[in-house]
Design a protein around this motif. Structure first.
Motif, PDB file in Angstrom:
ATOM      1  N   GLN A 152       0.855  -1.186   0.000  1.00 33.58           N
ATOM      2  CA  GLN A 152       0.000   0.000   0.000  1.00 33.58           C
ATOM      3  C   GLN A 152       0.886   1.230   0.000  1.00 33.58           C
ATOM      4  O   GLN A 152       1.639   1.461   0.947  1.00 33.58           O
ATOM      5  N   SER A 153       0.807   1.961  -1.094  1.00 35.15           N
ATOM      6  CA  SER A 153       1.614   3.168  -1.218  1.00 35.15           C
ATOM      7  C   SER A 153       1.063   4.017  -2.356  1.00 35.15           C
ATOM      8  O   SER A 153       0.516   3.484  -3.325  1.00 35.15           O
ATOM      9  N   VAL A 194       5.975   1.268  -5.322  1.00 40.15           N
ATOM     10  CA  VAL A 194       5.205   0.130  -5.839  1.00 40.15           C
ATOM     11  C   VAL A 194       5.997  -0.599  -6.917  1.00 40.15           C
ATOM     12  O   VAL A 194       6.050  -1.834  -6.938  1.00 40.15           O
ATOM     13  N   TRP A 253       8.601  -2.698  -5.292  1.00 40.28           N
ATOM     14  CA  TRP A 253       8.039  -3.883  -4.635  1.00 40.28           C
ATOM     15  C   TRP A 253       7.823  -5.021  -5.638  1.00 40.28           C
ATOM     16  O   TRP A 253       8.056  -6.186  -5.319  1.00 40.28           O
ATOM     17  N   GLY A 279      -1.757   1.130  -4.385  1.00 39.95           N
ATOM     18  CA  GLY A 279      -0.876   0.007  -4.097  1.00 39.95           C
ATOM     19  C   GLY A 279      -0.934  -1.077  -5.146  1.00 39.95           C
ATOM     20  O   GLY A 279      -1.337  -0.828  -6.296  1.00 39.95           O
ATOM     21  N   GLY A 280      -0.561  -2.290  -4.765  1.00 40.86           N
ATOM     22  CA  GLY A 280      -0.557  -3.386  -5.731  1.00 40.86           C
ATOM     23  C   GLY A 280      -0.448  -4.732  -5.046  1.00 40.86           C
ATOM     24  O   GLY A 280      -0.285  -4.824  -3.826  1.00 40.86           O
ATOM     25  N   VAL A 288      -2.234  -3.515 -10.137  1.00 41.23           N
ATOM     26  CA  VAL A 288      -1.975  -2.188  -9.575  1.00 41.23           C
ATOM     27  C   VAL A 288      -3.319  -1.516  -9.342  1.00 41.23           C
ATOM     28  O   VAL A 288      -4.186  -1.529 -10.221  1.00 41.23           O
TER      29      VAL A 288
END
Length: 199
Positions: free
Chosen positions: A90-91, A97, A100, A128-129, A142
């Protein structure tokens, strides 16, 4: 005398019998050809049907692969909406992301970060993703939000997913494919070895 009479009687009838025999011999190939004609027509028709099928097969397979990808994207989007596919990262930062997903998916992709760097307000807010199973591997899901609407973007390699069908909208050298399926607006496109499905 008897031999002469016999000879003369057979010669008188010979031309008629000979003509009948010749006519019979000549018409036999024509009759057999007319019986074979439907077989040849059926063979030619079958060859044309097979050739047409072989010409259409790549397009049909491509459309089938595109439909499969759209179905996977819609299923992932619905699971994300109902909470059964929660975000693993979560961003709001595209670079976070992107980092990550590095090493977690079998391809390289980078989320655009120009809006983040310029400081402009984004229309779509990244949330986020997560990873999603697709074709014996992983695809990247995503998540974005605009006002109260959630939007998902499924990203996969073009080796396993294709974009095809629907209404084609060319823009900036990319062909976008738009369709409305199961009350969802679906956009798919391929570029730089990746295929995207935006729901």
């Amino acid at each position: 005398m008897q031999a002469a009479e016999m000879f003369s009687s057979t010669t008188a009838h010979a031309p008629v019998r000979l003509r009948k025999r010749i006519a019979k011999v000549l018409t036999r190939p024509l009759q057999s050809a007319s019986h074979r004609a439907p077989n040849w027509l059926a063979l030619v028709a079958a060859i044309l049907l097979i050739a047409t099928g072989l010409l259409l097969l790549p397009r049909t397979l491509r459309q089938s692969r595109a439909n499969s990808y759209i179905e996977a994207a819609i299923a992932a989007h619905r699971s994300f909406l109902n909470g059964s596919l929660p975000l693993e990262i979560q961003s709001e930062s595209p670079s976070v992301v992107t980092a990550w997903f590095a090493g977690r998916v079998p391809y390289n992709f980078r989320l655009p970060s120009s809006a983040e760097e310029s400081g402009h307000e984004q229309v779509y807010r990244l949330t986020g993703g997560r990873l999603v199973n697709y074709k014996d591997g992983y695809a990247a899901l995503v998540a974005y939000q605009v006002q109260q609407q959630k939007i998902s973007l499924l990203v996969s390699s073009s080796k396993s997913a294709v974009a095809a069908g629907g209404e084609e909208v060319p823009s900036g050298g990319i062909v976008f494919h738009y369709s409305k399926q199961e009350s969802s607006n679906v956009f798919t496109w391929s570029t730089h070895g990746l295929t995207y499905a935006l729901i």
